[in-house]
Write an enzyme that holds these catalytic residues in place. Sequence first.
Site, PDB file in Angstrom:
ATOM      1  N   SER A  46      33.557  69.273  62.431  1.00  8.59           N
ATOM      2  CA  SER A  46      32.226  68.829  61.765  1.00  8.59           C
ATOM      3  C   SER A  46      31.976  67.524  61.765  1.00  8.59           C
ATOM      4  O   SER A  46      32.687  66.509  61.314  1.00  8.59           O
ATOM      5  CB  SER A  46      31.925  69.338  60.264  1.00  8.59           C
ATOM      6  OG  SER A  46      30.681  69.373  59.979  1.00  8.59           O
ATOM      7  N   GLU A  47      30.961  66.848  62.578  1.00  8.13           N
ATOM      8  CA  GLU A  47      30.912  65.576  62.751  1.00  8.13           C
ATOM      9  C   GLU A  47      30.362  64.481  61.634  1.00  8.13           C
ATOM     10  O   GLU A  47      30.630  63.534  61.744  1.00  8.13           O
ATOM     11  CB  GLU A  47      29.860  65.149  63.999  1.00  8.13           C
ATOM     12  CG  GLU A  47      28.288  65.565  63.540  1.00  8.13           C
ATOM     13  CD  GLU A  47      28.164  67.040  64.231  1.00  8.13           C
ATOM     14  OE1 GLU A  47      29.130  67.873  64.266  1.00  8.13           O
ATOM     15  OE2 GLU A  47      27.156  67.227  64.608  1.00  8.13           O
ATOM     16  N   ASN A  48      30.109  65.125  60.596  1.00  5.63           N
ATOM     17  CA  ASN A  48      29.978  64.401  59.207  1.00  5.63           C
ATOM     18  C   ASN A  48      31.333  63.965  58.571  1.00  5.63           C
ATOM     19  O   ASN A  48      31.164  63.598  57.547  1.00  5.63           O
ATOM     20  CB  ASN A  48      28.865  65.085  58.315  1.00  5.63           C
ATOM     21  CG  ASN A  48      29.379  66.691  57.903  1.00  5.63           C
ATOM     22  OD1 ASN A  48      29.994  67.386  58.905  1.00  5.63           O
ATOM     23  ND2 ASN A  48      29.451  66.569  56.432  1.00  5.63           N
ATOM     24  N   SER A  88      35.038  59.954  62.900  1.00  5.83           N
ATOM     25  CA  SER A  88      34.551  61.087  63.472  1.00  5.83           C
ATOM     26  C   SER A  88      34.137  61.084  65.019  1.00  5.83           C
ATOM     27  O   SER A  88      34.568  62.054  65.721  1.00  5.83           O
ATOM     28  CB  SER A  88      33.403  61.827  62.550  1.00  5.83           C
ATOM     29  OG  SER A  88      33.017  63.119  63.252  1.00  5.83           O
TER      30      SER A  88
END
Lengths: 219, 229
Positions: A46-48, A88
């Site tokens: 998840s890019e967060n 990320s």
Amino acid sequence: MALDKTGIAKRAAQELQDGFYVNLGIGIPTLLANYIPEGMDVILQSENGLLGIGEFPEKGKADPDLINAGKQTVTAIPGASFFDSALSFAMIRGGHINLTVLGAFEVSENGDIASWKIPGKLVKGMGGAMDLVASAKNIIVTTTHTDRNGKSKLKKTCTLPLTGVSCVKTIITDLAVVTVTDKGFKLLERAPGVSVEEIKNATEGNLIVEGNIPEMNLQ
Amino acid sequence: MNKVVKNAAEAIIGLKDGMTLMIGGFGLSGIPENTLKELARIKVKNLICISNNAGVDDFGLGVLLRDKQLKKMIASYVGENKEFERQFLSGELDVDLVPQGTLAERIRAGGAGIPAFYVPAGYGTEVAKGKEVREFNGKMHLLEYGLTADFAIVKAKYGDASGNLIFNNTANNFNNMMATAGKITIAEVEELVPVGELNPNHIHTPGIFVQRIFQGVDYEKRIEFETTR
């Protein structure tokens, strides 16, 4: 018959391989997580800032400090890791993510994708989509073959503002599995009961059909 | 050296109209609630705000937006906010939409003394307008610039009087890089512990990047989309 969203997700999940690190976009791609073959290790990013997305939390156990990129509360699997947004996107930009699956408004026959903005409608922003499509080794688009008005989403050229150029490799729709080649879309599989003719009619871009096109196996 | 301040009011001394701010958080996760409330209370205006998102209508950055305290937003995704939409469409608010990874790297670069760098994201799209394009290894890239701010305002789970910070789960997000990119960095923390209590191996942000730190109060930690099994 055309597949529903679940069918598209099931077929797309067949593209997963053991040991893959995968980023799933919002919508149909998120459903893939439900169809990871048993015994296969697939780690969802998840890019967060989470590698190893788990199930949604149990009722009453949602943690405001633990969300996915769609800002939904999630959990982390054993072996997961947390990190900041720069790291990320080092995973994404650095080509460490094996597969990106995302939705689209349009894909062109040379692999351009438009997925973030419709002129005249509210602009929400591109989020991480441009970074993902510019750097992923393998990009699969999951979408319906046509829009609500019956217009093809598989275009000669995209008409909407682009998210990225010449990047999409495979498109899995409710009608077909199509790969992007130098000469246009190449038909690989048909949805059960859908004819090549129907797929041709629903595809605006050049569709290459060679030999017998098998039906998807969704068992 | 004393970095500890009493509260958000003391932390923002010197923060003036027209300044550029970085505000940590992703959605509503990991936002500096106390300092945002104080900025809304003192009604500082014409701010240029660098933040991945813009809060929701009545919480987070959304409150500053509602009270017209922002002149410009630099963000990657601003969905979920009706007042933002209105001000954007009417031209009251200047908006610079930046791909999320590029935004994160611009902040990291700014804090690390790197003035500019190349990334592939946005090549061939409207994001590329006016930007220098250069090919590396057969792939096209855009020149992007590092970002810094007059004040970077971040939120951590734990901190100490030396300014060391530890984040919790996905509430790290943009906070860690932003802490490095402020001329003055304010950290508000849920628990301010005595120096020596945090394990140096576990520090995310070393204290050198933090000038002012305080223990926040009354964290609401609102959830945007509570999703359960």
